[in-house]
Write a protein that holds these residues in place. Structure first.
Motif, mmCIF file in Angstrom:
data_model
loop_
_atom_site.group_PDB
_atom_site.id
_atom_site.type_symbol
_atom_site.label_atom_id
_atom_site.label_comp_id
_atom_site.label_asym_id
_atom_site.label_seq_id
_atom_site.Cartn_x
_atom_site.Cartn_y
_atom_site.Cartn_z
ATOM 1 N N PRO A 63 0.793 -1.238 0.000
ATOM 2 C CA PRO A 63 0.000 0.000 0.000
ATOM 3 C C PRO A 63 0.824 1.287 0.000
ATOM 4 N N ASP A 64 2.033 1.236 0.556
ATOM 5 C CA ASP A 64 2.850 2.455 0.641
ATOM 6 C C ASP A 64 3.717 2.690 -0.587
ATOM 7 N N ASP A 65 3.644 1.800 -1.555
ATOM 8 C CA ASP A 65 4.560 1.867 -2.694
ATOM 9 C C ASP A 65 3.987 2.551 -3.931
ATOM 10 N N TYR A 66 2.724 2.923 -3.884
ATOM 11 C CA TYR A 66 2.145 3.576 -5.065
ATOM 12 C C TYR A 66 1.042 4.544 -4.648
ATOM 13 N N LYS A 67 0.699 5.435 -5.557
ATOM 14 C CA LYS A 67 -0.139 6.595 -5.250
ATOM 15 C C LYS A 67 -1.487 6.242 -4.642
ATOM 16 N N THR A 68 -2.155 5.237 -5.184
ATOM 17 C CA THR A 68 -3.507 4.887 -4.721
ATOM 18 C C THR A 68 -3.508 3.676 -3.793
ATOM 19 N N GLY A 69 -2.376 3.419 -3.154
ATOM 20 C CA GLY A 69 -2.237 2.243 -2.305
ATOM 21 C C GLY A 69 -3.197 2.195 -1.135
ATOM 22 N N LYS A 70 -3.531 3.350 -0.560
ATOM 23 C CA LYS A 70 -4.449 3.368 0.569
ATOM 24 C C LYS A 70 -5.843 2.893 0.168
ATOM 25 N N THR A 71 -6.157 3.052 -1.118
ATOM 26 C CA THR A 71 -7.470 2.640 -1.614
ATOM 27 C C THR A 71 -7.487 1.179 -2.028
ATOM 28 N N TYR A 72 -6.416 0.739 -2.717
ATOM 29 C CA TYR A 72 -6.429 -0.592 -3.317
ATOM 30 C C TYR A 72 -5.564 -1.627 -2.613
ATOM 31 N N GLY A 73 -4.727 -1.194 -1.658
ATOM 32 C CA GLY A 73 -3.928 -2.153 -0.893
ATOM 33 C C GLY A 73 -2.831 -2.805 -1.721
ATOM 34 N N ASP A 74 -2.474 -4.036 -1.363
ATOM 35 C CA ASP A 74 -1.418 -4.763 -2.086
ATOM 36 C C ASP A 74 -1.813 -4.933 -3.545
ATOM 37 N N ARG A 75 -0.862 -4.700 -4.418
ATOM 38 C CA ARG A 75 -1.115 -4.875 -5.843
ATOM 39 C C ARG A 75 -0.754 -6.294 -6.275
ATOM 40 N N PRO A 76 -1.357 -6.752 -7.358
ATOM 41 C CA PRO A 76 -0.896 -8.020 -7.925
ATOM 42 C C PRO A 76 0.520 -7.834 -8.453
ATOM 43 N N PRO A 77 1.301 -8.892 -8.562
ATOM 44 C CA PRO A 77 2.659 -8.753 -9.090
ATOM 45 C C PRO A 77 2.656 -8.089 -10.475
ATOM 46 N N LEU A 78 3.544 -7.130 -10.653
ATOM 47 C CA LEU A 78 3.697 -6.452 -11.947
ATOM 48 C C LEU A 78 4.767 -7.216 -12.723
ATOM 49 N N VAL A 79 4.372 -7.837 -13.802
ATOM 50 C CA VAL A 79 5.216 -8.823 -14.479
ATOM 51 C C VAL A 79 6.022 -8.210 -15.618
#
Length: 206
Positions: A63-79
């Motif tokens: 969540p802290d690694d991208y702009k909308t992290g507080k809204t979407y949480g952990d992202r799927p792996p970026l491949v």
């Protein structure tokens, strides 16, 4: 230049060649992941850049690694495309040490070894795009171009929703903030649909 990345006299690759290598990777990574430039500036071998079980390089965001992290949480792996794996491995093992990187950052500025800044990435992308296209652009506009290109295609609503999630935003944001199609381009599918329906009806009536 020899296969070991040094000149015949034993001198390390110049900052110009190393900078060119970073440009190539920036462009290649962006073609795989149409994300914010921060994603690529902050690739860190010790924190968020690793290989998946099948040997493909991935970027992992909390969540802290991208702009909308507080809204979407952990992202799927970026491949990252598996075709790039050998080049990434070679860069990490042989070329990256020449930059004398400060920390675990994948991309390092040739003269300082420090991570690229927002301004330096902006300048890098702008110069390269202008060099090859004759048009001024920037990293954010590249994201717009990707979304516009996809929305011009026959992509389904499910595919567009998946792309939005992958890019870390909502389908409404994708439509409202990143879609650069003209009004005529946006309504063209509706016109085609109505023409198809009317032609089918005329054929059935005939």
């Amino acid at each position: 230049v020899s296969g070991d990345g040094v000149f015949a006299g034993g001198v390390l690759l110049t900052s110009i060649l190393l900078r060119w290598g970073c440009v190539v990777f920036f462009e290649a990574f962006f073609s795989c992941i149409p994300d914010r430039q921060r994603t690529f500036r902050e690739i860190d071998l010790k924190r968020n850049f690793s290989k998946s079980a099948d040997g493909t390089w991935i970027i992992k965001h909390g969540p802290d690694d991208y702009k909308t992290g507080k809204t979407y949480g952990d992202r799927p792996p970026l491949v990252i495309s598996p075709e790039l794996t050998p080049s990434i491995d070679l860069f990490i093992d042989r070329w990256r040490p020449c930059l004398e990187p400060v920390g675990g950052n994948f991309f390092s500025q040739p003269r300082t070894g420090k991570p690229f800044t927002a301004d330096s990435v902006y300048s890098l992308v702008a110069r390269q795009c202008y060099k090859y296209t004759g048009r001024k652009t920037n990293p954010h506009l590249l994201r717009d171009m990707i979304v516009t290109h996809v929305r011009k295609s026959d992509a389904s609503e499910k595919e567009l929703e998946a792309l939005a999630l992958y890019m870390g935003h909502s389908i409404s944001m994708q439509r409202d903030s990143y879609d650069r199609r003209t009004l005529n381009q946006k309504v063209a599918p509706a016109i085609d649909l109505l023409n198809t329906v009317n032609n089918r009806k005329a054929t059935d009536d005939g």
